[in-house]
Design an enzyme around this catalytic site. Structure first.
Site, PDB file in Angstrom:
ATOM      1  CG  ASP A 298      -1.857   1.151   1.257  1.00  0.00           C
ATOM      2  OD1 ASP A 298      -2.467   1.426   0.227  1.00  0.00           O
ATOM      3  OD2 ASP A 298      -1.980   1.793   2.325  1.00  0.00           O
ATOM      4  CG  ASP A 615      -1.951   2.659   6.588  1.00  0.00           C
ATOM      5  OD1 ASP A 615      -2.764   2.489   5.659  1.00  0.00           O
ATOM      6  OD2 ASP A 615      -1.232   3.667   6.695  1.00  0.00           O
ATOM      7  CG  ASP A 619      -4.899  -1.068   3.030  1.00  0.00           C
ATOM      8  OD1 ASP A 619      -4.995  -0.912   1.800  1.00  0.00           O
ATOM      9  OD2 ASP A 619      -4.354  -0.235   3.780  1.00  0.00           O
TER      10      ASP A 619
END
Length: 873
Positions: A298, A615, A619
């Site tokens: 990410d 985070d 996600d």
């Protein structure tokens, strides 16, 4: 519930509920309790078997042969001590990442552990929180995702009076709620425990060890009984000799230290990672991450620091043209991986300093032109007077002046409570005002990709990516955003409509009025970390909800290989598109939470072992499906609660250390497992030979205990401390059997030869066991050299030290070991076997490897290869 007001519970009411057990206690803690650790180390099948064997030898009066139990006790105590030590450390670290809840008690807000929530508590939830207990919405409105409970990924709107289920997570909005169930009474208490741990990730190491232990458990008891029957009823040996021989055979087949070594190695690996501020929430994920060949990153919080700043604010002017030298030189016929194209888009290169200076110049001159209201050609020049950027403004006027933009944004910032890097940057840039009456707020959603405010008199203002605010297209706006995006800037569009939006639908008459250029701060250690994974052959995929061109530029600055192979995820519409995209692209932009999950599944379908870092709430779905999930401690509760690994300092640079620890653990366990399996295989083969051809089993329990200690237990434990960071290949069982089988067969052949000579020539059980003891010990040392090749200085010290201890014990405690003298002919035989057997081990090992390589090259796998694959599943 009647006694609760909007001031929350009183301390007396909280205490009363605690006494009644109405607390949201966690039934599934991250680490096992002390009671569980002791029970699971002591009450094992093999411990019970060893205890039964000890009782048998004691009953027949062979007290010295019960000494093996001392080794079992030592192994068990060491295992307990190591796990308790690790538990204390992990529990301390877990406190730092435990989920918190904001509650209202006695009229004040308190942040407490979710495990301390009590029934009827007034609870405040916001974007990113995981619902800790079943609750009812009292005030506010939020969107929640219940995919952890139902498998459905759609966001659900929850308004006043609606119920929330524990385990779901908030995707947007804020609400004040009242807890209606706690602990076991929660609607999804069992599912929540799965949501905490999600699923038991597939571990080749665990599956292989379980396959070995199950096979041994099935054969060990019947083989022991058959051997006793042969010795006592057929060979006519006394009850004492029959029991002692049977115990020796069974002891040889028990890999008593393998489970301990595995547990200790994984525990010490987790303990070592705590020193790197890394919390391991599932031990076997250390191994999984070490095997990963594809890592999905990410962008926010991994490559970048997770913080942003607003570089530029400018009114939107229709018709503005931005041309850069790179843009003039680049190929305009770019294609995407979606249907017609099969090549990834390419990103023009531009240094960060050039990008910032050009954008600043563009903005300044645009604002000047906009204020003057003229139609002119403006040029931005570099320090040497060369024209870098041209702006063509064809008589267009901005919808809003800079002053009006500041006023609108100040009013929006006073209403929007979004918590993410973009929102934080906007809150820092703009002040707060409340001179525009608000009708309603539209909080940010990772699905919508925009947020906004509907004002009663001014209409609706929305902020977000151009593609999502104008899904039907706005070529001029998209072109302008793309020009800045290529320079690594993230562009947010402020759009306005005089109409008020209805629910989550875009209002009619929406027009762009301003552009905000934001920049991500790249982590200092990101290039080094990406280079590490590149060197290890790990394929990196950068995933973001931002514009793919912007993400690609940032990834290139961070040193990502193939950063120019990017795709806009909005163009991915079919599973086939997704599979083609994950195979060919390295950067993905405009990715929705559902698409992140689909990306992981597509990679796994292509036989990749996938790790996912993240985070945020967006996600969670992908983290759930990944083979190993890594989350930053600064992330949302929903993400942290389901992660296998939590980076406590949110430092992506810790990833190489996690991979290395996993490799060290797996490499050391598989070499040690080979040594344990040698003893198991040759003991089983020898047991069968004795049952069908032999008159007496050639070992006593105390002899097997010394061989196990010097050739297996002590050296493997000491050598397991080595830092072996070699890349791991699949095929744990193949590696173990290929190392164990040659030595086991050689030892069996040597012992069988001695048995035949003793039975037909010397007729002495003492001579038989003495010769077998010496040859077996010597061959085991030779196997150590083969399995642990190449020999480092440390390995040589351990192996030769064990050889010295073994033969020293054979000389000094002959009576205890029941050893006797050898006839000259037997001495010659022992010498020949000890001389040539190490060579035989090496020859058989090379032969097995060549056979496997040939079988592996064939399209059709052999029976052995298929068997090994099956037992590992």
């Amino acid at each position: 519930m009647k006694e609760v007001t909007m001031t929350g519970l009183t301390n007396e009411q909280v205490q009363q509920r605690i006494e009644e057990g109405k607390v949201n206690a966690n039934e599934n803690p991250n680490t096992r309790s002390y009671k569980q650790i002791i029970r699971e180390n002591v009450l094992t099948f093999f411990n019970f078997l060893n205890l039964a064997l000890m009782i048998m030898v004691l009953l027949v009066g062979s007290y010295k042969n019960s000494m093996f139990m001392g080794i079992i006790v030592i192994n068990t105590v060491i295992g307990i001590i190591q796990e308790v030590r690790a538990k204390k450390t992990l529990d301390k670290l877990a406190i730092l990442t435990e989920s918190k809840a904001v509650v209202l008690r006695e009229g004040k807000k308190w942040s407490i552990s979710t495990e301390k929530l009590v029934l009827d508590d007034i609870l405040f939830l916001k974007t990113g929180d995981q619902v800790p207990a079943d609750a009812k919405v009292l005030e506010g409105s939020i969107e929640v995702n219940e995919s952890l409970l139902t498998g459905e990924s759609d966001n659900l709107q929850k308004n006043e009076g609606d119920e929330l289920f524990s385990g779901s997570f908030v995707t947007s909005g804020e609400a004040c709620c009242q807890v209606i169930h706690v602990g076991k009474e929660n609607y999804a208490s069992q599912i929540t425990s799965e949501a905490k741990e999600f699923k038991r990730h597939n571990s080749e190491l665990r599956n292989s060890l379980n396959a070995i232990l199950k096979t041994i458990s099935v054969i060990i008891v019947p083989m022991g009984m058959l051997l006793f029957y042969k010795q006592y009823y057929i060979a006519g040996n006394g009850i004492r000799d029959a029991v002692v021989n049977m115990v020796a055979a069974v002891l040889g087949m028990i890999p008593e230290g393998l489970v301990l070594l595995t547990s200790v190695a994984l525990t010490l690996g987790a303990l070592a990672l705590t020193r790197k501020n890394t919390l391991v929430q599932e031990l076997y994920c250390i191994e999984t991450l070490a095997r990963v060949d594809t890592l999905c990153l990410d962008k926010t919080g991994t490559i970048t620091a997770g913080t942003m700043c607003v570089e530029q604010v400018q009114p939107y002017v229709e018709g503005m043209e931005i041309r850069t030298p790179e843009a003039e030189n680049e190929n305009t016929s770019e294609s995407t991986i979606n249907g017609t194209g099969n090549q990834a888009q390419e990103v023009p290169e531009m240094a960060a300093a050039e990008a910032q200076s050009e954008v600043s110049a563009v903005t300044a001159q645009l604002q000047m032109g906009a204020v003057m209201g003229t139609t002119e050609q403006l040029s931005a020049q570099d320090s040497q007077g060369n024209v870098n950027t041209d702006l063509a403004i064809s008589g267009a006027q901005p919808e809003l002046t800079m002053g009006e933009i500041e006023r609108v944004m100040a009013n929006m910032m006073s209403v929007l409570k979004d918590k993410n890097a973009t929102a934080d940057a906007l809150h820092k840039r703009f002040s707060r005002r409340t001179d525009m009456p608000v009708d309603h707020c539209i909080p940010f959603s990772s699905d919508r990709k925009y947020s906004g405010v509907a004002f009663k008199e001014e209409g609706t203002y929305l902020m977000g990516a151009a593609q999502f605010l104008f899904p039907d297209g706005n070529e001029d706006l998209i072109r302008q955003c793309a020009a800045y995006g290529k320079e690594g800037l993230r562009v947010l569009v402020l759009a306005h409509s005089t109409n008020l939006n209805q629910e989550n639908e875009l209002p009619e008459g929406l027009k762009p009025v301003a552009l905000f250029m934001l920049t991500d701060i790249i982590r200092d250690n990101a290039p080094e970390t990406l280079a590490f994974f590149k060197g290890q052959g790990v394929d990196l995929k950068v995933i973001s909800g931002d514009d793919p061109v912007t993400v690609s530029a940032i990834a290139k600055k961070a040193g990502l290989e193939n950063a120019d192979k990017y795709i806009d995820a909005t163009t991915i519409t079919t599973p086939e598109d997704m599979e083609r995209a994950v195979a060919e692209c390295s950067v993905f932009g405009r990715v929705t939470p559902q698409q992140k999950k689909e990306m992981v599944l597509a990679l796994q379908k292509q036989k990749h072992t996938v790790a996912m870092t993240g985070d945020g709430v967006n996600d969670v779905l992908a983290l759930k499906e990944a083979d190993c999930s890594v989350v930053m401690a600064e992330g949302s509760d929903a993400a942290k609660n389901i992660a296998n690994v939590v980076l406590m300092d949110s430092n992506f640079a810790a990833m190489p250390e996690i991979v290395n620890q996993g490799r060290r653990v797996v490499n050391n366990i598989r070499t040690a497992a080979s040594m344990f399996l040698i003893k198991t295989i040759f003991s089983a083969l020898l047991c069968l030979i004795t049952i069908f051809w032999g008159e007496s089993y050639p070992f006593e329990p105390i002899q097997m205990s010394l061989i196990s200690a010097c050739a297996v237990g002590i050296p493997t434990f000491l050598l397991a401390q080595e830092n072996n960071f070699n890349k791991i290949e699949s095929g744990f069982l193949r590696y173990v059997f290929m190392n164990a089988f040659p030595a086991a067969v050689t030892i069996t052949g040597c012992v069988f030869t001695i048995m035949l000579v003793c039975q037909n020539v010397y007729h002495s059980n003492v001579m038989l066991s003495t010769a077998c003891f010496l040859v077996t010990g010597w061959n085991y040392m030779a196997a150590l050299k083969t399995v642990y090749a190449p020999l480092s200085k440390y390995r040589k010290i351990i192996i030769y030290g064990m050889q010295f201890i073994f033969f020293f014990a054979a000389v000094c405690v002959q009576n205890l070991l029941a050893l006797g003298s050898l006839e000259f002919g037997m001495i010659i035989l022992v010498f020949i076997l000890m001389t040539f057997s190490p060579v035989v081990i090496e020859v058989i090992t090379e032969w097995c490897r060549s056979l496997y390589d040939k079988a592996h090259e064939r399209e059709k796998k052999g029976l052995i290869a298929l068997f090994l694959e099956k037992v590992q599943k």
